[in-house]
Motif scaffolding. Structure first.
Motif, mmCIF file in Angstrom:
data_model
loop_
_atom_site.group_PDB
_atom_site.id
_atom_site.type_symbol
_atom_site.label_atom_id
_atom_site.label_comp_id
_atom_site.label_asym_id
_atom_site.label_seq_id
_atom_site.Cartn_x
_atom_site.Cartn_y
_atom_site.Cartn_z
ATOM 1 N N GLN A 1 -10.727 -0.321 2.741
ATOM 2 C CA GLN A 1 -11.169 -0.745 1.421
ATOM 3 C C GLN A 1 -9.994 -0.956 0.479
ATOM 4 O OE1 GLN A 1 -14.093 -1.776 0.622
ATOM 5 N NE2 GLN A 1 -15.059 -1.190 2.548
ATOM 6 N N LYS A 2 -8.991 -0.093 0.558
ATOM 7 C CA LYS A 2 -7.813 -0.269 -0.291
ATOM 8 C C LYS A 2 -7.060 -1.535 0.087
ATOM 9 C CE LYS A 2 -6.893 1.528 -3.166
ATOM 10 N NZ LYS A 2 -7.175 1.136 -4.574
ATOM 11 N N TYR B 1 -2.116 6.449 -3.263
ATOM 12 C CA TYR B 1 -2.968 6.172 -2.129
ATOM 13 C C TYR B 1 -2.643 7.104 -0.972
ATOM 14 C CZ TYR B 1 -3.449 2.004 -4.975
ATOM 15 O OH TYR B 1 -3.637 1.145 -6.023
ATOM 16 N N ILE C 1 0.813 -1.223 0.000
ATOM 17 C CA ILE C 1 0.000 0.000 0.000
ATOM 18 C C ILE C 1 0.841 1.265 0.000
ATOM 19 C CG2 ILE C 1 -1.914 -1.122 1.168
ATOM 20 C CD1 ILE C 1 -1.045 0.201 3.752
ATOM 21 N N ASN D 1 -11.504 4.193 4.084
ATOM 22 C CA ASN D 1 -10.776 4.236 2.816
ATOM 23 C C ASN D 1 -9.530 3.358 2.870
ATOM 24 O OD1 ASN D 1 -12.652 6.047 1.845
ATOM 25 N ND2 ASN D 1 -11.405 7.857 2.242
ATOM 26 N N GLU E 1 -8.866 -4.470 -1.316
ATOM 27 C CA GLU E 1 -8.646 -4.557 -2.763
ATOM 28 C C GLU E 1 -7.281 -5.141 -3.079
ATOM 29 O OE1 GLU E 1 -7.733 -1.443 -6.361
ATOM 30 O OE2 GLU E 1 -9.242 -0.867 -4.876
#
Length: 250
Positions: free
Chosen positions: A223-224, A187, A182, A220, A227
């Motif tokens: 959710q990332k 992001y 990440i 947020n 994913e």
């Protein structure tokens, strides 16, 4: 042997899968069964399976190939298995759930308590976050300081200590390995915008807005992470929390 598991944490599930690798149930190059099968077999949620797989991935035992599945790439040693049976870490989704519930309320209280100096301090931290983004830095110190400072604004030592403990989990858990997933600056720029929204709400002394902004920020991030850690089902529905209990009915 595993159908009647009593301890259902992802750590125990990971230990079972690791032991099966040692016992030869799976070989290097084999594909693990689907999430749904493992969840049904071990009588746990698919979220628990997902976190166990992430743990094995960070131990370099499996490779998660999006759209294909989870493949064995290494076999653990017996010592590695024994060391992990008493593993006391918490999962990333479990930690995010705790942070979302706790920090949204802390932000709400901070919006009531914040002084002019508190706002100036948060602005300074955000400026350092912007500089880290421009310089492509992987230093997350300013991110941590932003969240810690919001707790300090409450002037409640218990809340401040709980916030510190949550970041100890964050800094000493699988999150360290997950940063490789990440760390994309795109992001981080989204999450910097989230921080700006939180600051704006605190500056306006709007507790409801501050609570919502902090909740959405951690939503947020969650959710990332879902994913990027997706194993094979794009419609994965085994979330720890898929309804926002703070704002339902509001």
């Amino acid at each position: 042997m595993t159908e009647n598991i009593e301890l259902r944490s992802y750590k125990k599930v990971g230990a079972i899968l690791r032991q099966e690798l040692i016992d030869g149930v799976y070989q290097i190059g084999d594909r693990l069964p689907p999430e749904r099968y493992l969840a049904d077999r071990m009588n746990v949620s698919r979220t628990v399976i997902r976190e166990a797989i992430i743990m094995l991935e960070l131990e370099n035992l499996v490779s998660v190939r999006k759209g294909s599945g989870v493949y064995i790439i290494n076999l653990p040693s017996q010592d590695q298995s024994n060391n992990n049976l008493d593993y006391e870490d918490v999962g990333p989704f479990e930690l995010l759930q705790a942070r979302q519930l706790f920090e949204s309320s802390v932000a709400e209280f901070a919006a009531i308590q914040a002084s002019r100096n508190d706002i100036l301090r948060l602005r300074d931290i955000l400026q350092r976050e912007r500089m880290d983004l421009v310089q492509d830095s992987l230093d997350y110190a300013a991110d941590e300081e932003f969240h810690r400072t919001i707790a300090e604004i409450t002037q409640n030592e218990v809340l401040i200590q709980i916030q510190k403990d949550l970041w100890k989990y964050r800094n000493n858990s699988m999150w360290q390995g997950l940063h490789s997933h990440i760390a994309d600056q795109k992001y981080r720029s989204f999450w910097l915008k989230d921080h700006e929204n939180i600051l704006n709400a605190i500056q306006r002394k709007d507790p409801a807005l501050a609570k919502k902004a902090m909740w959405q920020h951690l939503e947020n991030v969650k959710q990332k992470l879902f994913e990027l850690s997706n194993i094979e089902d794009p419609n994965f529905d085994g979330f720890l929390f898929n309804v926002n209990p703070v704002f339902v009915g509001v």
